[in-house]
Design a protein around this motif. Structure first.
Motif, PDB file in Angstrom:
ATOM      1  N   UNK A 228      -8.185  -2.726   3.213  1.00  0.00           N
ATOM      2  CA  UNK A 228      -8.186  -3.840   2.269  1.00  0.00           C
ATOM      3  C   UNK A 228      -7.188  -3.616   1.143  1.00  0.00           C
ATOM      4  N   UNK A 229      -6.551  -4.689   0.727  1.00  0.00           N
ATOM      5  CA  UNK A 229      -5.638  -4.640  -0.402  1.00  0.00           C
ATOM      6  C   UNK A 229      -4.251  -4.134  -0.080  1.00  0.00           C
ATOM      7  N   UNK A 230      -4.006  -3.754   1.171  1.00  0.00           N
ATOM      8  CA  UNK A 230      -2.689  -3.233   1.530  1.00  0.00           C
ATOM      9  C   UNK A 230      -1.768  -4.354   1.994  1.00  0.00           C
ATOM     10  N   UNK A 231      -0.489  -4.075   1.972  1.00  0.00           N
ATOM     11  CA  UNK A 231       0.543  -5.021   2.438  1.00  0.00           C
ATOM     12  C   UNK A 231       0.455  -6.372   1.733  1.00  0.00           C
ATOM     13  N   UNK A 233      -2.118  -7.857   0.374  1.00  0.00           N
ATOM     14  CA  UNK A 233      -3.389  -8.568   0.430  1.00  0.00           C
ATOM     15  C   UNK A 233      -4.217  -8.328  -0.826  1.00  0.00           C
ATOM     16  N   UNK A 234      -5.155  -9.245  -1.083  1.00  0.00           N
ATOM     17  CA  UNK A 234      -6.071  -9.068  -2.187  1.00  0.00           C
ATOM     18  C   UNK A 234      -6.990  -7.883  -1.909  1.00  0.00           C
ATOM     19  N   UNK A 235      -7.609  -7.363  -2.982  1.00  0.00           N
ATOM     20  CA  UNK A 235      -8.423  -6.152  -2.846  1.00  0.00           C
ATOM     21  C   UNK A 235      -9.608  -6.349  -1.903  1.00  0.00           C
ATOM     22  N   UNK A 236     -10.049  -7.599  -1.705  1.00  0.00           N
ATOM     23  CA  UNK A 236     -11.205  -7.864  -0.847  1.00  0.00           C
ATOM     24  C   UNK A 236     -10.808  -8.422   0.514  1.00  0.00           C
ATOM     25  N   UNK A 237      -9.528  -8.307   0.876  1.00  0.00           N
ATOM     26  CA  UNK A 237      -9.019  -8.866   2.135  1.00  0.00           C
ATOM     27  C   UNK A 237      -8.362  -7.775   2.961  1.00  0.00           C
ATOM     28  N   UNK A 238      -8.765  -7.699   4.227  1.00  0.00           N
ATOM     29  CA  UNK A 238      -8.231  -6.677   5.126  1.00  0.00           C
ATOM     30  C   UNK A 238      -6.801  -6.998   5.532  1.00  0.00           C
ATOM     31  N   UNK A 239      -6.015  -5.952   5.715  1.00  0.00           N
ATOM     32  CA  UNK A 239      -4.651  -6.122   6.222  1.00  0.00           C
ATOM     33  C   UNK A 239      -4.622  -6.230   7.742  1.00  0.00           C
ATOM     34  N   UNK A 240      -5.761  -6.020   8.398  1.00  0.00           N
ATOM     35  CA  UNK A 240      -5.818  -5.990   9.858  1.00  0.00           C
ATOM     36  C   UNK A 240      -6.076  -7.386  10.414  1.00  0.00           C
ATOM     37  N   UNK A 249      -0.326   0.779  13.567  1.00  0.00           N
ATOM     38  CA  UNK A 249      -0.179   0.629  12.116  1.00  0.00           C
ATOM     39  C   UNK A 249      -1.497   0.876  11.390  1.00  0.00           C
ATOM     40  N   UNK A 250      -2.617   0.518  12.041  1.00  0.00           N
ATOM     41  CA  UNK A 250      -3.932   0.630  11.410  1.00  0.00           C
ATOM     42  C   UNK A 250      -4.881   1.413  12.332  1.00  0.00           C
ATOM     43  N   UNK A 251      -4.621   2.693  12.544  1.00  0.00           N
ATOM     44  CA  UNK A 251      -5.415   3.472  13.516  1.00  0.00           C
ATOM     45  C   UNK A 251      -6.892   3.577  13.156  1.00  0.00           C
TER      46      UNK A 251
END
Length: 295
Positions: A228-231, A233-240, A249-251
């Protein structure tokens, strides 16, 4: 007028406009469910509160099927002409352009212009269903305050605003509206408040993952399963992208807990506890939903 907004929208891939997931299947488990027949009482509001209370106390999601099947919204909201008559066309709304709010843009427009867009999209699908997978634009009227003109069409359980029912504090914060064509997506995210999602028109598929200790604005989520919060995204939203996860990228997403899965249709209510991760996809010609956040 609707075309000027459509040009900014992203192209949908054919796989994203289908209900099925075409990449590696996600293993899911069925969600606990009660039907309207399980809540058959003259004291209807008390019966609803009694049914949901143990799930609220344990913070476990619950599907209440057909609970709103006889409300006015079920009959009226499925008509775009009703929306045109009920809500002034110059009413400002915010619309998400793109596959979802973490991949597109959010613009302001008039409600009448959005209804023109929605009408044209649904008419095109009726004329040529083979072109569905080639849909070039998607615009989602998402997370707008429910219009006062239609608020009485859909009943909000009294426990959301009355603490005497002992389902939370009875503090209602927002009542929201969601309108859109097939293929609209809310990416994997969580809300800080308890949520009742009320489906009125069409069907949606919902995936629900339990919260973890990493949920929070100030946490570094680079090592968590949800990223969450990466790339950007908002802190409550997953980047996956949970429908097509990139495990290179997201192992850590391979360690994600097994989610609940459910399909919601007209009249259904879905209780989503605070901080439960959820991903929502519409797979009907068009859909209309409302939700309330309360504490």
């Amino acid at each position: 007028m609707w075309q000027r907004y459509s040009v900014a929208a992203r192209r949908l891939s054919s796989s994203s406009s289908q209900h099925q997931i075409k990449s590696k299947p996600i293993e899911t488990i069925s969600l606990p469910q009660l039907s309207s027949q399980d809540i058959n009482s003259h004291e209807h509001q008390l019966a609803i509160a009694d049914a949901i209370r143990p799930y609220h106390q344990s913070q476990t999601p619950l599907l209440l099927s057909n609970l709103n099947s006889k409300c006015d919204a079920i009959y009226f909201w499925r008509s775009i002409q009703y929306w045109q008559a009920a809500v002034p066309e110059n009413t400002p709304v915010d619309v998400e352009l793109g596959r979802s709010y973490n991949t597109g843009n959010r613009v302001s427009m008039k409600f009448g212009d959005y209804l023109d867009y929605l009408s044209k999209v649904t008419e095109q699908e009726e004329k040529d269903t083979e072109q569905l997978d080639q849909q070039e634009e998607v615009a989602y009227l998402a997370q707008n305050e429910l219009f006062a003109e239609v608020r009485n069409d859909i009943p909000t359980p009294h426990f959301c605003s009355d603490g005497s029912f002992n389902v939370g504090e009875g503090k209602l914060y927002h009542s929201m509206l969601w309108l859109g064509p097939r293929g609209t997506v809310s990416p994997l995210h969580y809300d800080p408040l308890d949520n009742l999602l009320m489906q009125i028109v069409g069907n949606k598929r919902v995936l629900l993952y339990p919260p973890d200790k990493g949920n929070g604005r100030d946490n570094n989520n680079s090592g968590s399963w949800h990223y969450a919060g990466l790339n950007g995204n908002q802190y409550n939203t997953s980047a996956v992208d949970v429908e097509h996860p990139d495990y290179e990228e997201y192992p850590n997403f391979q360690t994600a807990p097994t989610p609940y899965e459910c399909e919601i249709g007209p009249g259904d209510l879905l209780f989503i506890p605070s901080k439960w991760w959820h991903h929502v996809r519409s797979f009907s010609k068009w859909s209309a939903s409302a939700n309330v956040w309360w504490r």
